[in-house]
Scaffold this motif. Structure first.
Motif, PDB file in Angstrom:
ATOM      1  N   ASP A 134      19.483  18.607 -54.358  1.00 57.54           N
ATOM      2  CA  ASP A 134      20.723  18.427 -53.609  1.00 57.54           C
ATOM      3  C   ASP A 134      21.070  16.942 -53.554  1.00 57.54           C
ATOM      4  O   ASP A 134      20.205  16.105 -53.258  1.00 57.54           O
ATOM      5  CB  ASP A 134      20.579  18.974 -52.192  1.00 57.54           C
ATOM      6  CG  ASP A 134      20.498  20.487 -52.169  1.00 57.54           C
ATOM      7  OD1 ASP A 134      21.042  21.117 -53.095  1.00 57.54           O
ATOM      8  OD2 ASP A 134      19.892  21.045 -51.236  1.00 57.54           O
ATOM      9  N   VAL A 135      22.322  16.625 -53.829  1.00 55.48           N
ATOM     10  CA  VAL A 135      22.801  15.242 -53.812  1.00 55.48           C
ATOM     11  C   VAL A 135      23.889  15.120 -52.744  1.00 55.48           C
ATOM     12  O   VAL A 135      24.834  15.911 -52.719  1.00 55.48           O
ATOM     13  CB  VAL A 135      23.362  14.830 -55.182  1.00 55.48           C
ATOM     14  CG1 VAL A 135      23.838  13.385 -55.151  1.00 55.48           C
ATOM     15  CG2 VAL A 135      22.320  15.019 -56.275  1.00 55.48           C
ATOM     16  N   ARG A 136      23.720  14.125 -51.842  1.00 56.16           N
ATOM     17  CA  ARG A 136      24.690  13.888 -50.773  1.00 56.16           C
ATOM     18  C   ARG A 136      25.549  12.673 -51.122  1.00 56.16           C
ATOM     19  O   ARG A 136      25.023  11.606 -51.441  1.00 56.16           O
ATOM     20  CB  ARG A 136      23.988  13.654 -49.432  1.00 56.16           C
ATOM     21  CG  ARG A 136      23.178  14.830 -48.962  1.00 56.16           C
ATOM     22  CD  ARG A 136      22.405  14.511 -47.689  1.00 56.16           C
ATOM     23  NE  ARG A 136      23.284  14.450 -46.520  1.00 56.16           N
ATOM     24  CZ  ARG A 136      23.516  13.358 -45.813  1.00 56.16           C
ATOM     25  NH1 ARG A 136      22.962  12.197 -46.173  1.00 56.16           N
ATOM     26  NH2 ARG A 136      24.302  13.395 -44.745  1.00 56.16           N
ATOM     27  N   MET A 137      26.857  12.853 -51.040  1.00 57.91           N
ATOM     28  CA  MET A 137      27.790  11.753 -51.255  1.00 57.91           C
ATOM     29  C   MET A 137      28.440  11.419 -49.923  1.00 57.91           C
ATOM     30  O   MET A 137      29.129  12.268 -49.333  1.00 57.91           O
ATOM     31  CB  MET A 137      28.828  12.129 -52.311  1.00 57.91           C
ATOM     32  CG  MET A 137      28.228  12.271 -53.708  1.00 57.91           C
ATOM     33  SD  MET A 137      29.464  12.716 -54.957  1.00 57.91           S
ATOM     34  CE  MET A 137      29.670  14.472 -54.603  1.00 57.91           C
ATOM     35  N   ILE A 138      28.191  10.217 -49.432  1.00 56.52           N
ATOM     36  CA  ILE A 138      28.763   9.757 -48.167  1.00 56.52           C
ATOM     37  C   ILE A 138      29.996   8.916 -48.495  1.00 56.52           C
ATOM     38  O   ILE A 138      29.918   7.939 -49.250  1.00 56.52           O
ATOM     39  CB  ILE A 138      27.736   8.937 -47.357  1.00 56.52           C
ATOM     40  CG1 ILE A 138      26.548   9.818 -46.966  1.00 56.52           C
ATOM     41  CG2 ILE A 138      28.366   8.361 -46.117  1.00 56.52           C
ATOM     42  CD1 ILE A 138      25.440   9.856 -47.966  1.00 56.52           C
ATOM     43  N   LEU A 139      31.131   9.308 -47.941  1.00 53.94           N
ATOM     44  CA  LEU A 139      32.394   8.660 -48.278  1.00 53.94           C
ATOM     45  C   LEU A 139      32.783   7.621 -47.233  1.00 53.94           C
ATOM     46  O   LEU A 139      32.610   7.837 -46.025  1.00 53.94           O
ATOM     47  CB  LEU A 139      33.509   9.703 -48.401  1.00 53.94           C
ATOM     48  CG  LEU A 139      33.264  10.879 -49.361  1.00 53.94           C
ATOM     49  CD1 LEU A 139      34.515  11.740 -49.463  1.00 53.94           C
ATOM     50  CD2 LEU A 139      32.833  10.396 -50.739  1.00 53.94           C
ATOM     51  N   ALA A 140      33.327   6.509 -47.719  1.00 50.61           N
ATOM     52  CA  ALA A 140      33.924   5.514 -46.833  1.00 50.61           C
ATOM     53  C   ALA A 140      35.371   5.870 -46.538  1.00 50.61           C
ATOM     54  O   ALA A 140      35.897   5.582 -45.473  1.00 50.61           O
ATOM     55  CB  ALA A 140      33.838   4.130 -47.467  1.00 50.61           C
ATOM     56  N   THR A 141      36.015   6.540 -47.520  1.00 51.46           N
ATOM     57  CA  THR A 141      37.384   7.006 -47.373  1.00 51.46           C
ATOM     58  C   THR A 141      37.482   8.419 -47.960  1.00 51.46           C
ATOM     59  O   THR A 141      37.154   8.596 -49.136  1.00 51.46           O
ATOM     60  CB  THR A 141      38.383   6.092 -48.107  1.00 51.46           C
ATOM     61  OG1 THR A 141      38.175   4.740 -47.696  1.00 51.46           O
ATOM     62  CG2 THR A 141      39.809   6.501 -47.831  1.00 51.46           C
ATOM     63  N   PRO A 142      37.897   9.427 -47.162  1.00 52.81           N
ATOM     64  CA  PRO A 142      38.148   9.389 -45.725  1.00 52.81           C
ATOM     65  C   PRO A 142      36.843   9.144 -44.955  1.00 52.81           C
ATOM     66  O   PRO A 142      35.783   9.628 -45.363  1.00 52.81           O
ATOM     67  CB  PRO A 142      38.722  10.764 -45.409  1.00 52.81           C
ATOM     68  CG  PRO A 142      38.669  11.557 -46.658  1.00 52.81           C
ATOM     69  CD  PRO A 142      38.094  10.760 -47.739  1.00 52.81           C
ATOM     70  N   PRO A 143      36.898   8.392 -43.865  1.00 51.70           N
ATOM     71  CA  PRO A 143      35.674   8.036 -43.135  1.00 51.70           C
ATOM     72  C   PRO A 143      35.007   9.266 -42.509  1.00 51.70           C
ATOM     73  O   PRO A 143      35.666  10.169 -42.025  1.00 51.70           O
ATOM     74  CB  PRO A 143      36.183   7.076 -42.057  1.00 51.70           C
ATOM     75  CG  PRO A 143      37.640   7.400 -41.903  1.00 51.70           C
ATOM     76  CD  PRO A 143      38.107   7.828 -43.255  1.00 51.70           C
ATOM     77  N   GLY A 144      33.660   9.249 -42.585  1.00 54.14           N
ATOM     78  CA  GLY A 144      32.892  10.320 -41.954  1.00 54.14           C
ATOM     79  C   GLY A 144      32.680  11.545 -42.810  1.00 54.14           C
ATOM     80  O   GLY A 144      31.932  12.448 -42.431  1.00 54.14           O
TER      81      GLY A 144
END
Length: 334
Positions: free
Chosen positions: A312-322
């Motif tokens: 499993d790969v998690r992508m944390i986005l800055a935009t849109p935040p959260g």
């Protein structure tokens, strides 16, 4: 006076953990020829062979998402036994010789005084088998990401002279429904289609479910297909493809694939970071915001099991935040 002082000082020292020895009765097993379909399950027996002290099994590490483990007894005293059950999803594995490994982590338990932190010891367990594929389930695992109701298809193919028939289908969620079609023969193979629908009422978030296909084959009474459902809010980000696949060719030291992150209807997307617990997986992406964020997933050959795998790969986005998006990354090895 000095002996008394020495005794007091000794009494103030935390007692070290007692000697504890954990061994596997048989750490490697060869199951020979195994037909794909039902999970391949094996129970390993671990024994505390020490004379005193307790030992705690702190975890079981597997290098493949196809391999699940359970521990019957996490804490053992001298002479006690624990069973480590490994279950392999054979539907997702390539035919031919295969090997699956798991590492059991354990440590001694302090019997008195404050807890003593000590490094884990390890036991490696290994199951080998030669898989014979007669029944195909396509896809063998399913990942669905949606903001509304959506239907996906699972096909069961059997090329044997007397093929099995799927008689009924059940799922582990009332919001995941299945419709079974009658079997049909094409080019000497029997195919049977199952329509799987994620309903509008499916809860928002990420959930692991299972589709159970009951069959007429006495040797393969059920086929279990894992399904990961990501139910998004309307307007949330989507990833294409939903389940990226990396395919190695013989001799490659690393292989990669692309995934595209966007917002239906438009909007800027920027990836802040990408995380994966598997050390074989890394990622590269642009730091700029745009209508589509492209992420390249890279898998290193010398860090993966020879039968391929999944993480499993998690992508944390800055935009849109959260926003956090998780995708199942699969790799195949020739």
């Amino acid at each position: 006076m000095y002996p008394i002082l020495a005794a007091l000082l000794l009494g103030a020292t935390p007692a070290p953990p007692e000697t504890a020895t954990l061994v596997a009765v048989a750490a490697t097993v060869d199951r020979g020829d195994v037909r794909t379909g039902p999970p391949l399950t094996h129970k390993f027996e671990l024994v505390h062979r020490g004379t005193s002290g307790a030992v705690e099994i702190t975890g079981v590490e597997t290098g493949c998402g196809c391999l699940k483990s359970t521990v019957s007894r996490p804490v053992l005293r001298p002479g006690e036994r624990s069973e480590i059950t490994l279950a392999v999803s054979t539907l997702t594995q390539p035919p031919g010789p295969n090997a699956w490994r798991a590492v059991v982590h354990f440590r001694p338990v302090a019997q008195s005084g404050p807890p003593v932190v000590s490094p884990d010891e390890q036991i490696e367990l290994k199951v080998t088998a030669t898989l014979i594929r007669e029944v195909f389930v396509t896809p063998p695992a399913l990942a669905v990401s949606t903001a509304g109701a959506v239907t996906r298809t699972i096909t069961v193919t059997d090329r044997r002279p007397i093929p099995l028939t799927v008689t009924s289908v059940s799922t582990t969620s009332p919001f995941l429904t299945a419709s079974l079609h009658s079997p049909a023969t094409d080019a000497g193979a029997q195919n049977q289609v199952v329509d799987l629908t994620v309903t509008d009422r499916f809860p928002t978030g990420e959930t692991d479910e299972t589709v159970v296909l009951n069959t007429t084959d006495p040797a393969c009474r059920e086929l279990r297909v894992p399904v990961r459902v990501t139910k998004r809010l309307v307007g949330a980000v989507v990833v294409v493809p939903e389940a990226p696949t990396v395919r190695f060719v013989r001799g490659q030291t690393e292989a990669s694939t692309l995934a595209h992150v966007r917002i239906p209807g438009g909007g800027l997307v920027r990836v802040e970071r990408v995380e994966c617990a598997n050390p074989a997986v890394s990622a590269r992406w642009s730091q700029d915001a745009g209508p589509v964020a492209t992420v390249r997933f890279v898998v290193t050959a010398d860090k993966v099991a020879p039968q391929g795998g999944r993480a499993d790969v998690r992508m944390i986005l800055a935009t849109p935040p959260g926003e956090v998006v998780t995708v199942p990354l699969v790799w195949t090895v020739p």
